[in-house]
Scaffold this motif. Structure first.
Motif: not given
Length: 294
Positions: A207-232
């Motif tokens: 399911k596409i929503d499960k794929a989205f959840e998988y992607m977010v889980n991989q980066f969930e601890n990295v995205i909020p960091r000040a030394d990172s830049f995330a984009y969709v």
């Protein structure tokens, strides 16, 4: 003008509302056996329309022809350009790097040309090209520019989920064993760009929503960091974009994130649906500040 950066149009710089000095080597998009020049007589928006409205149209891409690359370099030579730094999409998914490198050799006695394989796609190529342009303006040597791009490339991670895999399979843009794609139309695998520049599936999800959840889980601890830049990476599907961004904000706690367009070249290769999540972790390109967040 004695130095300049070129990039292949697969970078998607045409569709980014930013100022830059980069000239584009324009790849080709073929729809129903009609050839279009990326960014000249076809845009991402028009391609999206054709692929959605005429869903059975054969679509594929090809590099800019060698004679056109030669004409472009000759024109720069006539303008007095002495140094050219060229970024290309991954050599694992296109012959652009090889063609441009061969053409560049014929100019070696008159210009210093550095052809750089980003081993990546889409907005990452754009961000690396923008970094090269920034460093060019700071008078960095081209080898030093390449070393800086190497460092940024190592810090970049891309995940992508497509709702319809038929384009990727037909265009042979995925490196994997055939067994992975059993029950083709019932899975939504998450794809990534490997260190070598291949597009490879890493997880079978139905399911596409499960794929989205998988992607977010991989980066969930990295995205909020000040030394990172995330984009969709958006393929132009507002329904998918809004669902994904809401999930991303809820899971990570971020209040805004950059949304960059998928290039027309990538759209032609993976189809009119899908979405990507990309992160520069620990080393951020200077151009990150140019992009609005939502």
């Amino acid at each position: 003008m004695s130095r300049i950066v070129l990039s292949t149009s697969s970078s998607g710089l045409d569709d980014m509302d930013i100022k830059h000095n980069i000239e584009l080597i324009r790849l080709r998009i073929h729809v129903n056996n009609v050839e279009f020049i990326d960014g000249k007589n076809i845009s991402s928006e028009r391609l999206q329309h054709l692929m959605n409205e005429v869903s059975h149209s054969p679509v594929h891409t090809s590099p800019a022809p060698a004679h056109e690359v030669a004409m472009m370099l000759s024109g720069l030579q006539n303008k007095g350009v002495k140094e050219v730094f060229i970024t290309t999409l991954s050599s694992q998914v296109s012959d652009s790097y090889q063609i441009i490198s061969e053409v560049a050799q014929s100019f070696k006695d008159s210009m210093d040309i550095y052809v750089y394989d980003t081993k990546d796609l889409n907005a990452c190529e754009a961000l690396l090209a923008l970094e090269a342009d920034y460093l060019m303006q700071q008078n960095y040597a081209m080898q030093d520019i390449a070393s800086r791009l190497d460092a940024l490339r190592r810090s970049h991670h891309m995940l992508f989920a497509a709702d319809d895999l038929s384009y990727l399979i037909k265009n042979k843009k995925v490196s994997t064993t055939a067994g992975f794609f059993a029950n083709l139309f019932s899975i939504k695998p998450v794809l990534q760009v490997s260190d070598a520049g291949d597009v490879v599936p890493i997880s079978k999800i139905r399911k596409i929503d499960k794929a989205f959840e998988y992607m977010v889980n991989q980066f969930e601890n990295v995205i909020p960091r000040a030394d990172s830049f995330a984009y969709v990476l958006s393929a132009g599907r507002p329904d998918l974009d809004s669902r994904f961004i809401a999930m991303l904000k809820q899971k990570t706690g971020v209040t805004d994130i950059a949304v960059l367009p998928v290039s027309a070249i990538s759209l032609a290769n993976h189809g009119p649906s899908g979405l990507g999540l990309c992160v520069f972790e620990g080393d951020v390109p200077s151009a990150a500040k140019l992009f609005a967040k939502f």
